[in-house]
Scaffold this motif. Sequence first.
Motif, mmCIF file in Angstrom:
data_model
loop_
_atom_site.group_PDB
_atom_site.id
_atom_site.type_symbol
_atom_site.label_atom_id
_atom_site.label_comp_id
_atom_site.label_asym_id
_atom_site.label_seq_id
_atom_site.Cartn_x
_atom_site.Cartn_y
_atom_site.Cartn_z
ATOM 1 N N ARG A 36 0.789 -1.114 -0.063
ATOM 2 C CA ARG A 36 -0.083 -0.014 0.155
ATOM 3 C C ARG A 36 0.940 1.221 0.095
ATOM 4 O O ARG A 36 0.362 2.382 -0.383
ATOM 5 C CB ARG A 36 -0.907 0.064 1.089
ATOM 6 C CG ARG A 36 -1.951 -0.802 0.987
ATOM 7 C CD ARG A 36 -2.999 -1.049 2.348
ATOM 8 N NE ARG A 36 -4.349 -1.299 2.217
ATOM 9 C CZ ARG A 36 -4.914 -2.270 2.632
ATOM 10 N NH1 ARG A 36 -4.598 -2.395 4.024
ATOM 11 N NH2 ARG A 36 -6.244 -2.680 2.675
ATOM 12 N N ALA A 37 1.949 1.135 0.317
ATOM 13 C CA ALA A 37 2.983 2.429 0.491
ATOM 14 C C ALA A 37 3.774 2.461 -0.686
ATOM 15 O O ALA A 37 4.469 3.726 -0.890
ATOM 16 C CB ALA A 37 4.108 2.080 1.775
ATOM 17 N N ASP A 38 3.804 1.467 -1.584
ATOM 18 C CA ASP A 38 4.562 1.761 -2.762
ATOM 19 C C ASP A 38 3.793 1.036 -4.114
ATOM 20 O O ASP A 38 4.420 -0.080 -4.276
ATOM 21 C CB ASP A 38 5.991 1.131 -2.355
ATOM 22 C CG ASP A 38 7.006 1.635 -3.686
ATOM 23 O OD1 ASP A 38 6.474 2.067 -4.518
ATOM 24 O OD2 ASP A 38 8.108 0.870 -3.679
ATOM 25 N N TRP A 39 2.727 1.299 -4.353
ATOM 26 C CA TRP A 39 2.051 0.571 -5.295
ATOM 27 C C TRP A 39 3.111 0.388 -6.710
ATOM 28 O O TRP A 39 3.106 -0.807 -7.243
ATOM 29 C CB TRP A 39 0.730 1.430 -6.031
ATOM 30 C CG TRP A 39 -0.236 1.100 -4.647
ATOM 31 C CD1 TRP A 39 -0.861 1.980 -4.019
ATOM 32 C CD2 TRP A 39 -1.047 -0.248 -4.360
ATOM 33 N NE1 TRP A 39 -1.968 1.488 -3.219
ATOM 34 C CE2 TRP A 39 -1.931 0.360 -3.425
ATOM 35 C CE3 TRP A 39 -0.986 -1.449 -4.763
ATOM 36 C CZ2 TRP A 39 -2.847 -0.828 -2.790
ATOM 37 C CZ3 TRP A 39 -1.814 -2.289 -4.319
ATOM 38 C CH2 TRP A 39 -2.752 -2.262 -3.223
ATOM 39 N N ASP A 40 3.341 1.528 -7.183
ATOM 40 C CA ASP A 40 4.048 1.428 -8.346
ATOM 41 C C ASP A 40 5.618 0.569 -8.314
ATOM 42 O O ASP A 40 5.903 0.042 -9.253
ATOM 43 C CB ASP A 40 4.715 3.153 -8.690
ATOM 44 C CG ASP A 40 3.593 3.921 -9.081
ATOM 45 O OD1 ASP A 40 2.359 3.386 -9.440
ATOM 46 O OD2 ASP A 40 3.609 5.068 -8.923
ATOM 47 N N GLU A 55 -5.803 -7.620 -15.162
ATOM 48 C CA GLU A 55 -6.852 -7.737 -14.524
ATOM 49 C C GLU A 55 -6.545 -8.069 -13.029
ATOM 50 O O GLU A 55 -7.332 -7.528 -12.311
ATOM 51 C CB GLU A 55 -7.962 -8.802 -14.966
ATOM 52 C CG GLU A 55 -8.322 -8.606 -16.370
ATOM 53 C CD GLU A 55 -9.304 -9.761 -16.854
ATOM 54 O OE1 GLU A 55 -10.582 -9.721 -16.887
ATOM 55 O OE2 GLU A 55 -8.740 -11.040 -16.922
ATOM 56 N N GLY A 56 -5.707 -8.710 -12.655
ATOM 57 C CA GLY A 56 -5.085 -9.083 -11.355
ATOM 58 C C GLY A 56 -4.625 -7.753 -10.600
ATOM 59 O O GLY A 56 -5.096 -7.503 -9.463
ATOM 60 N N ARG A 57 -3.849 -6.992 -11.253
ATOM 61 C CA ARG A 57 -3.184 -5.971 -10.935
ATOM 62 C C ARG A 57 -4.369 -4.908 -10.514
ATOM 63 O O ARG A 57 -4.437 -4.132 -9.496
ATOM 64 C CB ARG A 57 -2.065 -5.302 -11.680
ATOM 65 C CG ARG A 57 -0.799 -6.144 -11.951
ATOM 66 C CD ARG A 57 -0.073 -5.831 -13.195
ATOM 67 N NE ARG A 57 1.040 -6.689 -13.428
ATOM 68 C CZ ARG A 57 1.751 -6.694 -14.434
ATOM 69 N NH1 ARG A 57 1.377 -5.985 -15.326
ATOM 70 N NH2 ARG A 57 2.837 -7.650 -14.671
ATOM 71 N N ILE A 58 -5.340 -4.641 -11.556
ATOM 72 C CA ILE A 58 -6.141 -3.632 -11.225
ATOM 73 C C ILE A 58 -7.039 -4.053 -10.355
ATOM 74 O O ILE A 58 -7.574 -3.044 -9.309
ATOM 75 C CB ILE A 58 -6.922 -3.274 -12.689
ATOM 76 C CG1 ILE A 58 -5.995 -2.740 -13.700
ATOM 77 C CG2 ILE A 58 -8.164 -2.552 -12.344
ATOM 78 C CD1 ILE A 58 -6.366 -2.548 -15.117
ATOM 79 N N ALA A 59 -7.541 -5.339 -9.961
ATOM 80 C CA ALA A 59 -8.389 -5.565 -9.244
ATOM 81 C C ALA A 59 -7.874 -5.431 -7.925
ATOM 82 O O ALA A 59 -8.687 -5.003 -6.827
ATOM 83 C CB ALA A 59 -9.266 -7.212 -9.383
ATOM 84 N N ILE A 60 -6.687 -6.038 -7.651
ATOM 85 C CA ILE A 60 -6.065 -6.117 -6.219
ATOM 86 C C ILE A 60 -5.692 -4.836 -5.831
ATOM 87 O O ILE A 60 -6.159 -4.339 -4.280
ATOM 88 C CB ILE A 60 -4.930 -6.903 -6.345
ATOM 89 C CG1 ILE A 60 -5.309 -8.502 -6.462
ATOM 90 C CG2 ILE A 60 -4.008 -6.876 -4.934
ATOM 91 C CD1 ILE A 60 -4.334 -9.411 -6.855
ATOM 92 N N ARG A 61 -5.419 -3.854 -6.675
ATOM 93 C CA ARG A 61 -5.120 -2.580 -6.256
ATOM 94 C C ARG A 61 -6.375 -1.657 -5.996
ATOM 95 O O ARG A 61 -6.352 -1.101 -4.832
ATOM 96 C CB ARG A 61 -4.424 -1.678 -7.204
ATOM 97 C CG ARG A 61 -3.996 -0.196 -6.790
ATOM 98 C CD ARG A 61 -2.956 0.332 -7.816
ATOM 99 N NE ARG A 61 -2.619 1.710 -7.269
ATOM 100 C CZ ARG A 61 -1.949 2.669 -7.657
ATOM 101 N NH1 ARG A 61 -1.033 2.028 -8.648
ATOM 102 N NH2 ARG A 61 -1.550 3.735 -7.335
ATOM 103 N N GLY A 62 -7.205 -1.959 -6.614
ATOM 104 C CA GLY A 62 -8.700 -1.338 -6.542
ATOM 105 C C GLY A 62 -9.240 -1.469 -5.129
ATOM 106 O O GLY A 62 -9.802 -0.867 -4.168
ATOM 107 N N LEU A 63 -9.287 -2.935 -4.895
ATOM 108 C CA LEU A 63 -9.970 -3.474 -3.595
ATOM 109 C C LEU A 63 -9.182 -2.954 -2.520
ATOM 110 O O LEU A 63 -9.828 -2.468 -1.306
ATOM 111 C CB LEU A 63 -9.825 -5.066 -3.559
ATOM 112 C CG LEU A 63 -10.880 -5.584 -4.482
ATOM 113 C CD1 LEU A 63 -10.357 -7.172 -4.573
ATOM 114 C CD2 LEU A 63 -12.014 -5.714 -3.797
ATOM 115 N N LEU A 64 -7.652 -2.822 -2.540
ATOM 116 C CA LEU A 64 -6.974 -2.640 -1.375
ATOM 117 C C LEU A 64 -6.910 -1.226 -1.181
ATOM 118 O O LEU A 64 -6.936 -0.675 0.019
ATOM 119 C CB LEU A 64 -5.634 -3.250 -1.308
ATOM 120 C CG LEU A 64 -5.541 -4.819 -1.404
ATOM 121 C CD1 LEU A 64 -4.261 -5.558 -1.461
ATOM 122 C CD2 LEU A 64 -6.148 -5.280 -0.006
#
Length: 395
Positions: free
Chosen positions: A259-263, A353-362
């Motif tokens: 969460r502190a370093d998504w990129d 899809e995995g990257r977008i969904a997991i980041r969006g949820l968290l």
Amino acid sequence: MPQPDISGNSPDFQADPYSFYAGLRAAGPVHPVGVSASAYEPGWIVVGHEEARQALNHPDLSKDWSSSLPDVARTAANLNMLESDPPRHTRLRRLVAREFTARRVEALRPRVQQVTDELIDAMAARPQRTADLVEAVAFPLPMTVICELLGVPDLDRARFSYWSKEVVAPSGDTPATRAHSELSLYLAELVASKAKEPGEDLLSALIRTRDEDGDSLSPDELIGMAFLLLIAGHETTVHLVANGVRALLAHPAQLADLRADWDGLLDGAVEEMLRYDGPVQNATFRYARRDVELGGTTIPAGATVLVSLAAADRDPGRFPDPDAFDIRRAPQGHLAFGHGLHFCLGAPLARMEGRIAIRGLLERLPGLAEDPDAGPPAWIGGSLMRGVTRLPVRW
């Protein structure tokens, strides 16, 4: 060592197949399993990483089961790349790759983001602040995307959901072949409809495509391709998202780092999710054309071979401390999408899809956690896929 049961139906095996595979791997990378000579059941399992890589691309381990099961009728749905060997596989993959390009996949990114946002909006609006993550996001996201990609009408998606689940892990409530047959018939009607009135979807593009020699996919091959893209393009992403979220929630310090370093960490985190608890536990069967030597063991001609992706990706000979989940690991070389000729054509879409969904949820649900009152996980049956049928969460 007693012959292991790899049916996937034992509750202990479902909860922790990795300890089972580790025990096998400690005794060697290749093992006989069971006593049945039936080609419907595996006679050998490969659990070592290097041996799995070799097996996945071995020319004498065939994916075409027609010679091993001569009394079983092939349907149009079976005329796909996954159940083919060269030169037929080469031809089919070349024709599909002309249309299922990186550019087409990347063009889906805004729509994947939009669908994800809408699903999380609906989830976040629930006043009780609880949901089944599989039902709310992990299942409908890839279902929507793959149906739109193929040009499946909206009203048919409920049926597609049922067929997809039953094909991958039959519930036992209906004959195992019913969903397969019903889906094949539906796809035949869809292909015929697209041929008459083509659109801008992938299935219409596959109908139109021709290679330099004028070759094209036959109607039955189009049905087989649609069948493969639907099942492989949907079920794998469902469990990538659910298994990935489960792993992060079980490792709160790494979740906080992400969460502190998504990129900096998201891409590597998704690769580690694929290695650590990937959606495909075992590859579909291969059949030995002749005696095959793997890891110092000879697999006899005619044998049915199961390559365990889950076991290979926990091999300490390839990944140090393999049972540890580490989003900073360099997991290059994992086999979650296969290897060689049959490497998953849809891997870029699944990763997106995995990257977008997991980041969006968290990001949207910062207090997300598994619901402690939900009881033990409900695992998918069988030994093909790895995942849960539901994931109760709260936030």
